[in-house]
Design a protein around this motif. Structure first.
Motif, PDB file in Angstrom:
ATOM      1  N   LEU A 120       0.822  -1.201   0.000  1.00  0.00           N
ATOM      2  CA  LEU A 120       0.000   0.000   0.000  1.00  0.00           C
ATOM      3  C   LEU A 120       0.858   1.254   0.000  1.00  0.00           C
ATOM      4  N   ALA A 121       0.245   2.362  -0.426  1.00  0.00           N
ATOM      5  CA  ALA A 121       0.965   3.626  -0.523  1.00  0.00           C
ATOM      6  C   ALA A 121       1.589   4.014   0.809  1.00  0.00           C
ATOM      7  N   GLY A 122       0.866   3.839   1.888  1.00  0.00           N
ATOM      8  CA  GLY A 122       1.370   4.282   3.174  1.00  0.00           C
ATOM      9  C   GLY A 122       2.487   3.423   3.734  1.00  0.00           C
ATOM     10  N   SER A 123       2.728   2.289   3.105  1.00  0.00           N
ATOM     11  CA  SER A 123       3.769   1.397   3.606  1.00  0.00           C
ATOM     12  C   SER A 123       5.043   1.501   2.790  1.00  0.00           C
ATOM     13  N   SER A 124       5.186   2.607   2.061  1.00  0.00           N
ATOM     14  CA  SER A 124       6.458   2.960   1.415  1.00  0.00           C
ATOM     15  C   SER A 124       6.850   2.071   0.250  1.00  0.00           C
TER      16      SER A 124
END
Lengths: 115, 109
Positions: free
Chosen positions: A97-101
Motif C-alpha cells: 500500500l501507498a502508506g507502507s512505502s
C-alpha cells in the motif's frame, strides 16, 4: 523495467462501443492500479485492486469497471465509451500500500481515442 | 480530499542551468515519492523520502522533504538534455497514491 505489459497499446473506437484494456504483470505483486493521464491533470486513479477479485474505486471511476480473476491480470472496461474517455491509460503495480512505502511500477500505457 | 500541488507547471531552461520543482500537500505525508516521465514514456520511480527534513542525492538531483512533511522539492544542478520530461511527486492518500499534476521541464541545448 518491471514486467508489466498493456494491450492494446493504441486503440481508436467509436462513441458507445465497449472497450477492454488489459494489464499483465509477471512480478506477482498484490496491488494493481489503473490511471488515466490527461494534460494538466497528472495521473488520476480510476480503480485499484488489492488482490484477486478484490477491487475498489478511485478518484475518477464513473464509466469504468474492472476485474481481476488472476494475480497477473487486471482488466479495465469502458462499458460505453465516450469522447471524454479519450486519454492515455496507465496500469501500475506495487508490492504494498501507498502508506507502507512501496513504489509503483508503471506499464507502457495505452493511448485510447474515442471518436 | 487530499490535494497535491506542484509548481511550476512548466519550466524552460538553458542546458547547464539549474532547475527546481516544488511539491505541496494539503495534509501531512508519511512519505513522498518522485517520478520522472520522459516524453511519450511512462512514469518511472526516482526516489522516496520518509523522514522529516530528509535530503537525498542522486548524482545531479537533490530531493528534500520538508520539516513539516507537507512539502518537498527536487533540484537538478546543471541540467542536461537527458533531464527533459515531466517530474511528478506522489504521496499516500488513504490506501493509494495521490499524484501532483507534474512539472514539465524543457532543456534547450
Amino acid at each position: 523495467d518491471a514486467g508489466i505489459t498493456q494491450s492494446p497499446r493504441h486503440k481508436v473506437t467509436e462513441t458507445g462501443t465497449p472497450v477492454t484494456l488489459r494489464c499483465h504483470q509477471t512480478e506477482n505483486h498484490r496491488y494493481m492500479y489503473w490511471y488515466r493521464q490527461d494534460p494538466g491533470h497528472g495521473l488520476r486513479l480510476i480503480h485499484y485492486s488489492y488482490g484477486v477479485k478484490d477491487t475498489d474505486k478511485g478518484e475518477v471511476s464513473d464509466g469504468y469497471s474492472v476485474s481481476r480473476s488472476k494475480t497477473e491480470d487486471f482488466l479495465l472496461t469502458l462499458e460505453s465509451a465516450t469522447s471524454s474517455q479519450t486519454s492515455v491509460y496507465f496500469c501500475a503495480i506495487s508490492g504494498g500500500l501507498a502508506g507502507s512505502s512501496y513504489e509503483q511500477y508503471f506499464g507502457p500505457g495505452t493511448r485510447l481515442t474515442v471518436t | 480530499g487530499q490535494q497535491v500541488m506542484q509548481i511550476p507547471q512548466y519550466q524552460h531552461v538553458q542546458e547547464g542551468e539549474d532547475f527546481t520543482t516544488y511539491c505541496n500537500s494539503s495534509t501531512t505525508l508519511s512519505n513522498i515519492q518522485w517520478y520522472k516521465q520522459r516524453p511519450g514514456g511512462h512514469p518511472v520511480f526516482l526516489i522516496q523520502l520518509v523522514k522529516s527534513g530528509e535530503v537525498k542525492k542522486q548524482k545531479r538531483l537533490t530531493f528534500q522533504f520538508g520539516e513539516a512533511k507537507k512539502n518537498s522539492s527536487l533540484h537538478i544542478t546543471a541540467t542536461q538534455t537527458t533531464d527533459v520530461g515531466t517530474y511528478f511527486c506522489a504521496g499516500p492518500g488513504g490506501q493509494n497514491f495521490v499524484f501532483g499534476p507534474g512539472t514539465r521541464l524543457s532543456v534547450l541545448p
